[in-house]
Design a protein around this motif. Sequence first.
Motif, short mmCIF file in Angstrom:
data_model
loop_
_atom_site.label_atom_id
_atom_site.label_comp_id
_atom_site.label_asym_id
_atom_site.label_seq_id
_atom_site.Cartn_x
_atom_site.Cartn_y
_atom_site.Cartn_z
N UNK A 75 0.85 -1.20 0.00
CA UNK A 75 0.00 0.00 0.00
C UNK A 75 0.88 1.24 0.00
N UNK A 76 0.83 2.01 -1.08
CA UNK A 76 1.67 3.20 -1.20
C UNK A 76 1.11 4.40 -0.44
N UNK A 77 -0.09 4.25 0.13
CA UNK A 77 -0.66 5.32 0.94
C UNK A 77 -0.26 5.18 2.40
N UNK A 78 0.48 4.14 2.73
CA UNK A 78 0.87 3.89 4.13
C UNK A 78 2.39 3.75 4.24
N UNK A 102 16.05 13.03 4.36
CA UNK A 102 16.53 13.34 3.01
C UNK A 102 16.46 12.06 2.17
N UNK A 103 15.74 12.13 1.05
CA UNK A 103 15.73 11.04 0.06
C UNK A 103 16.34 11.63 -1.21
N UNK A 104 17.63 11.39 -1.38
CA UNK A 104 18.40 12.06 -2.44
C UNK A 104 17.94 11.69 -3.84
N UNK A 105 17.47 10.46 -4.04
CA UNK A 105 17.12 10.00 -5.39
C UNK A 105 16.00 10.82 -6.02
N UNK A 106 15.13 11.39 -5.19
CA UNK A 106 14.04 12.21 -5.72
C UNK A 106 14.12 13.66 -5.23
N UNK A 113 13.52 16.72 0.67
CA UNK A 113 13.91 17.10 2.03
C UNK A 113 12.63 17.39 2.79
N UNK A 114 12.43 16.68 3.88
CA UNK A 114 11.16 16.80 4.57
C UNK A 114 11.32 16.51 6.06
N UNK A 127 3.83 15.21 -1.87
CA UNK A 127 3.31 14.85 -3.21
C UNK A 127 4.37 14.26 -4.13
N UNK A 128 5.43 13.70 -3.56
CA UNK A 128 6.46 13.04 -4.35
C UNK A 128 6.08 11.58 -4.60
N UNK A 129 6.56 11.01 -5.70
CA UNK A 129 6.34 9.60 -5.98
C UNK A 129 7.38 8.78 -5.23
#
Length: 255
Positions: free
Chosen positions: A173-176, A200-204, A207-208, A236-238
């Motif tokens: 589930x990509x909503x969880x 930090x998720x560098x691939x996309x 920064x959150x 709102x990132x994939x």
Amino acid sequence: MKKLFIIISILVVSITNLFSIELSGTVISDNEKIISSRYMGFIKKVYVHEGDFVKKGQLLYEIDSSNIDSNKQEALLNLQIQENNLNNVKTNYERYKRLYEKDLVPKYDLEQLELKLKNIENMISIAKAKLKEVNFQYKYLKITAPNNGLIIKKSIKSGEMAMPTSPAIILSDLDSLKIKTEINESNLGKIKIGQEVNILIESIGLKTKGKIESIIPNIQNMTHSFSVKISFDKMNKKLYPGMYSKIYFELSNNE
């Protein structure tokens, strides 16, 4: 000079009591479902592949109905036989009832037919229940997605036998989505549930902010580490399970 000493003391205390560490984490789904069939049977067709996005209620795979068809025919035949028996016994009962009213047959014979009628009626009820049960099984031949998600594993092919206890498809589930990391036991007392962290998720290029949601003892006790699950703003990132992330914790030295 005294003021300068106080300022230096405050800085020393701040540096001593607060520091940050960087940990590696992985994006996971907190609602990952292992899907299998309820009944055994040959797989008629598989409609999805690994990597497919599916919607809730979408057909994933279908099991051949041959076994249930056979059981249904047997249940229908049994019901028909019992209903024919009932008609025959009713005919005899009505005839014996008329004869009994004319004192031409003993009461015992009539009572035996009444008992036989009740037994057949019970058998018909059982046969109808069996037929209803068989018909109900048809709904489990078509396995559908319980929620929106991503197919991350498919262990079945058309023509194979579906086993009730064997995992067929894993749905993520990509909503969880959460981030999972490991923290050393020595730092465990310096974090807490609800604490904010930087992610930090560098691939996309994400920064959150995140928040510690749960702290779980690691099953592998030899590592002396604890699993930490973090909820975070996806902005709102994939995102997909398995993505690499960095987590920055501010740790306090206060007991």
